[in-house]
Write a protein that holds these residues in place. Structure first.
Motif, short mmCIF file in Angstrom:
data_model
loop_
_atom_site.label_atom_id
_atom_site.label_comp_id
_atom_site.label_asym_id
_atom_site.label_seq_id
_atom_site.Cartn_x
_atom_site.Cartn_y
_atom_site.Cartn_z
N PRO A 39 -11.17 5.77 -5.97
CA PRO A 39 -11.47 4.34 -5.99
C PRO A 39 -10.42 3.57 -6.79
CG PRO A 39 -13.14 5.60 -7.18
CD PRO A 39 -12.23 6.59 -6.56
N VAL A 40 -9.95 2.47 -6.19
CA VAL A 40 -8.87 1.69 -6.80
C VAL A 40 -9.44 0.42 -7.43
CG1 VAL A 40 -6.79 0.33 -6.26
CG2 VAL A 40 -7.19 2.54 -5.12
N ASP A 41 -9.00 0.11 -8.65
CA ASP A 41 -9.42 -1.14 -9.27
C ASP A 41 -8.42 -2.25 -9.05
OD1 ASP A 41 -12.00 -0.67 -10.60
OD2 ASP A 41 -10.92 0.95 -11.58
N ASN A 42 -7.13 -1.93 -9.13
CA ASN A 42 -6.10 -2.96 -9.03
C ASN A 42 -5.16 -2.64 -7.86
OD1 ASN A 42 -4.08 -4.80 -9.33
ND2 ASN A 42 -3.83 -4.50 -11.54
N ILE A 43 -5.29 -3.39 -6.78
CA ILE A 43 -4.45 -3.09 -5.60
C ILE A 43 -3.01 -3.54 -5.79
CG2 ILE A 43 -6.38 -3.09 -3.97
CD1 ILE A 43 -5.44 -5.87 -3.06
N ASP A 44 -2.74 -4.26 -6.85
CA ASP A 44 -1.35 -4.66 -7.13
C ASP A 44 -0.60 -3.57 -7.91
OD1 ASP A 44 -1.35 -7.27 -5.95
OD2 ASP A 44 -2.76 -7.82 -7.54
N LYS A 45 -1.33 -2.53 -8.29
CA LYS A 45 -0.69 -1.44 -9.04
C LYS A 45 -0.72 -0.13 -8.27
CE LYS A 45 -0.08 -3.59 -13.09
NZ LYS A 45 1.25 -3.81 -13.66
N ALA A 46 -1.64 -0.03 -7.33
CA ALA A 46 -1.78 1.25 -6.61
C ALA A 46 -0.66 1.39 -5.58
CB ALA A 46 -3.14 1.29 -5.92
N LEU A 47 -0.01 2.55 -5.59
CA LEU A 47 1.20 2.72 -4.78
C LEU A 47 0.97 3.61 -3.56
CD1 LEU A 47 3.85 3.29 -7.62
CD2 LEU A 47 3.28 1.16 -6.43
N ILE A 48 1.62 3.23 -2.47
CA ILE A 48 1.56 3.98 -1.22
C ILE A 48 2.58 5.13 -1.29
CG2 ILE A 48 1.98 3.83 1.28
CD1 ILE A 48 -0.51 2.25 0.33
N LYS A 49 2.10 6.31 -0.86
CA LYS A 49 3.01 7.46 -0.81
C LYS A 49 2.96 8.05 0.58
CE LYS A 49 2.26 9.06 -5.54
NZ LYS A 49 1.66 10.14 -6.33
N LYS A 50 3.72 9.09 0.81
CA LYS A 50 3.68 9.80 2.09
C LYS A 50 2.27 10.36 2.31
CE LYS A 50 8.31 11.40 2.97
NZ LYS A 50 9.26 12.49 2.89
N GLU A 51 1.80 10.32 3.52
CA GLU A 51 0.50 10.89 3.91
C GLU A 51 -0.68 10.25 3.17
OE1 GLU A 51 0.46 13.11 6.39
OE2 GLU A 51 2.63 13.17 6.44
N THR A 52 -0.49 9.02 2.70
CA THR A 52 -1.58 8.34 2.01
C THR A 52 -2.73 8.06 2.99
OG1 THR A 52 -0.33 7.27 0.25
CG2 THR A 52 -2.21 6.05 1.08
#
Lengths: 193, 578
Positions: A62-75
């Motif tokens: 679960p993510v709280d801040n979508i401005d900090k959560a990073l996309i990676k390969k196979e996300t």
């Protein structure tokens, strides 16, 4: 390459719901934030992101801040509207109950921790109200699905096909469902459609 | 609603009926009333199925009034499943009807010495109780049909099925819905067995000729009710999410979080979730001519229930709730909604708690009685329970007993009661509530209003390491208070996000009773209830050692996050420090 154009009636939209719940693929860039993915790659409005997307999971965290959560390969990115109950509240972005899920919450990574901003494939799942809110948007934008999901979807249409699908164009030719089904079953080896 | 109806089933010449005023219980309703009566009048060490236990059935403080969504009924007793105090509540019509008939509670006391089975009928003219042995071992749906034939279709019923008569610890009490179907249940804790021990099969209520309860300050009440209803309707959860998909809308999310117990809590994600999710369930219901949106009682504005039809388009059961779909679905590895709906119907008909039965069948599967995923075998096991076969008698007494009978360590229970649909390793705060609740593992014990709205015990920083201890405590206090009002717990999140909706709830209570309560008073009520419940349990033999999760939750990591339950025992012991 086979070209297929299925026209689904509005009333049959719910038959697509399983595909959206189980997840579909889009292309994005590694290293961008969830918000950047949603605004830049998925072309979603910030107002929709802020008011409709209430719960976000990145690889089940679960993510709280979508401005900090990073996309990676196979996300795998799962998006949901508002949910009931204490558990619904626990998993919301910026939840007052976030301590209840402490060990599994997404932990922010240092900025620029992903150096190579290469193109990558991202799996997106849509749940509840967002199936209706965003489903058509993603379909219009174009999505990739696994052949297994597609076959399961087609088989699910079998009994109610005439009520759901108004036309099938296979390589630009109007095709009967039975013929189309036979051809489709041959597509097992195709990874993405 | 100022009368307590006491029925002493031990009377020398048959059951004795006594009506009395509220006395020291004045101002209480719902859980507040059931728990206070049990704590004060029931010897904590008594046998739950013995003559000293009492069964208290109490509508909430606002039930029977025009207040929206106020139709919850509380049932209290000493639980045969946990051995501690129990309050279990349900929707359906009876809370509104009993309150309109003027009763704040029905208290069943004593135990008949003969084998007769009784039916109680209550209407505006009074109370009748008579032996009716033709009702013996009738399933709930047949029983209600019979009551309808005898008393007409203006009635509502509170009843037990064969499981209650067999005094099984997983037995529920059924409450009829708006369509006069026994589809709503106070499920937890084996309260149906206590009703069975009193030899009461059914309580039939008819409020013909009675009117809605009137508030002391009608204008203020009307305005508060309007604001309260608007608040519920405008909130995205109570106004949109719940009506559209029902409670099972949680399935996808809890699964995504890795907190969806699968195959008897062996895993946190179930690969068949999209086949049984709330979204898929709602689509199937609509496609078959059922309903994806429906209220469980008149006056509900959230309407989180629905109607499930079978493949032929005929009524099978009400919309199975999230907990039921999980218990009979993912927890048993079953991804077929028709089978799950069938088990929901069977539970309702036999009078069984769906959570306890799903958890029990999963334990039985782990014991090798069936394969995970085998829906046919699961239905067969449930049938054994309804028929009371020797195996069924074991299963009908719940997950803990079944695990003991088959030598299975992995019994997901606290104080003997099966855990609901959230893995406490992934959602540790819920684990704190499971462990410390006075009720045994119960997700609804700590469910309501945000601590920082009520400011119970001061402001809590949710990011603090021990935030979950403080939050669990405060949620449990707030929930105990809400459970006394007759309000459905789903109001909690409109209240959480909208302070004006919370104020409207307080105003509803104040204008109805002519009071001037504040949020602090609500908090005090919650504390008073929990204190009485804790004291009862302590006298019944419970210690801090019972406020623990089973050891395997601390040792076995659950996928996909591979986490264990890490909250320390000494932290758990702080929950009730206030």
């Amino acid at each position: 390459m086979v070209s297929l154009k299925l026209t689904i009636k509005a009333a049959g939209f719910h038959n697509i719901s399983r595909i959206l719940q189980e997840g579909f693929f889009i292309y994005g860039r590694c290293g961008i934030t969830v918000r950047e993915l949603l605004t830049e790659e998925c072309r979603l409005d910030n107002q929709i992101i802020n008011t409709k997307i209430m719960t976000v999971f990145l690889n089940s965290k679960p993510v709280d801040n979508i401005d900090k959560a990073l996309i990676k390969k196979e996300t795998v990115l799962a998006l949901s509207g508002a949910l009931p109950g204490l558990l619904g509240a626990i998993f919301r972005k910026d939840s007052i109950y976030s301590s209840f899920r402490g060990p599994i919450s997404y932990k922010n990574e240092p900025e620029n921790s992903i150096k190579e901003k290469s193109r990558c494939k991202i799996k997106i799942k849509l749940f509840n109200a967002l199936i209706d809110e965003l489903g058509t948007h993603f379909l219009q934008m174009g999505i990739l699905i696994e052949s297994e999901s597609f076959l399961s979807f087609i088989k699910g249409l079998y009994s109610s096909f005439s009520q759901i699908c108004s036309s099938i164009l296979l390589n630009d030719e109007e095709t009967h469902f039975e013929i189309f089904l036979k051809r489709t079953l041959l597509l097992k080896k195709t990874r993405y459609i | 609603m100022d009368t307590i109806l006491r029925i002493n089933m031990s009377g020398k010449n048959g059951p004795e009926i006594k009506k009395e005023s509220m006395g020291d219980y004045a101002g209480l309703g719902g859980r507040g009333l059931t728990s206070m009566i049990i704590a004060r009048e029931v010897p904590p060490t008594c046998h739950p199925l013995g003559e000293d236990n009492k069964l208290v059935i109490a509508p909430g403080m606002l039930s029977g009034s025009a207040a929206a969504i106020s139709g919850r009924m509380s049932v209290g007793c000493k639980s045969p499943l946990t051995g501690g105090i129990k309050e279990s509540n349900s929707g359906g019509q009876p809370a509104q009807v009993l309150a309109r008939l003027g009763y704040a509670a029905i208290v069943l006391e004593g135990r008949p010495e003969n084998d007769d089975l009784y039916k109680i009928f209550i209407n505006k003219d009074g109370v009748k109780i008579e032996a009716d042995n033709s009702l013996k071992m009738l399933p709930n749906y047949d029983l209600v049909e019979k009551m309808k034939n005898e008393h007409g279709d203006k009635i509502c019923c509170i009843s037990i099925g064969p499981a209650g008569e067999m005094k099984m610890s997983a037995a529920s009490i059924a409450f009829t819905d708006m369509e006069l179907r026994p589809s709503r249940h106070a499920g937890r804790g084996g309260i149906g067995a206590v009703m069975g021990s009193k030899h009461v099969k059914a309580i039939v209520l008819d409020d013909t000729g009675m009117s809605t309860r009137e508030p002391k300050e009608p204008e203020k009440f009307k305005e508060a009710n309007k604001l309260f209803t608007e608040g519920l309707k405008k909130h995205p959860v109570t106004g949109e999410g719940l009506p559209a998909y029902g409670t099972n809308v949680l399935a996808n999310i809890i699964n995504e979080a890795g907190a969806y117990p699968t195959n008897n809590f062996q895993k946190g994600q179930f690969e068949g979730t999209s086949k049984i999710s709330g979204e898929t369930l709602a689509e199937l219901e609509t496609e078959r001519g059922g309903m994806a949106t429906h209220g469980c009682h008149r006056g509900c504005v959230i309407r989180c229930s629905g109607i499930f039809h079978d493949k032929d388009g005929k009524f099978l059961t009400k919309q199975p709730e999230y907990e039921t779909v999980w218990a009979h679905g993912a927890n048993c590895g079953i991804d077929d909604l028709d089978s799950i709906a069938m088990m929901d119907f069977m539970d309702d008909n036999y009078g069984l708690d769906t959570i306890e039965m799903g958890a029990t069948i999963a334990v039985a599967m782990e014991a090798g009685l069936a394969e995970f995923g085998d829906a046919e075998a699961a239905i067969k096991l449930l049938k054994e329970v309804g028929e009371g076969t020797p195996l069924g008698r074991i299963l009908g007494n719940g997950a803990a007993i079944t695990a003991r009978a088959y030598g299975i360590e992995r019994a997901p229970v606290v104080k003997g009661q099966a855990m609901p649909a959230y893995d406490p390793r992934a959602v540790q705060g819920i684990g704190v509530t499971y462990a410390t609740s006075t009720m045994g593992a119960d997700h609804t014990s700590g469910y309501a209003i945000a601590t920082n709205v009520l400011k119970v015990g001061g402001y809590v920083d949710p990011l603090k390491e021990d935030g979950q201890i403080d939050l669990s405590r405060n949620l449990q206090i707030a929930t105990a208070a809400i459970d006394s009002t007759g309000m459905c717990l789903f109001i909690a999140f409109a209240i959480l996000d909208q302070p004006e909706t919370f104020q409207a709830l307080i105003d509803l209570l104040n204008s109805f009773y002519g009071l001037s309560m504040t949020a602090d008073d609500v908090t005090e009520l919650g504390k008073k209830i929990l204190k009485a419940e804790r004291e009862f349990n302590a006298k019944a033999g419970f210690t801090s050692k019972h406020d623990r999760l089973p050891d395997y939750f601390k040792k076995e990591p659950v996928a996909p996050h591979n986490v264990t339950f890490t909250v320390k025992d000494e932290e758990l012991d702080k929950v009730f420090n206030w």
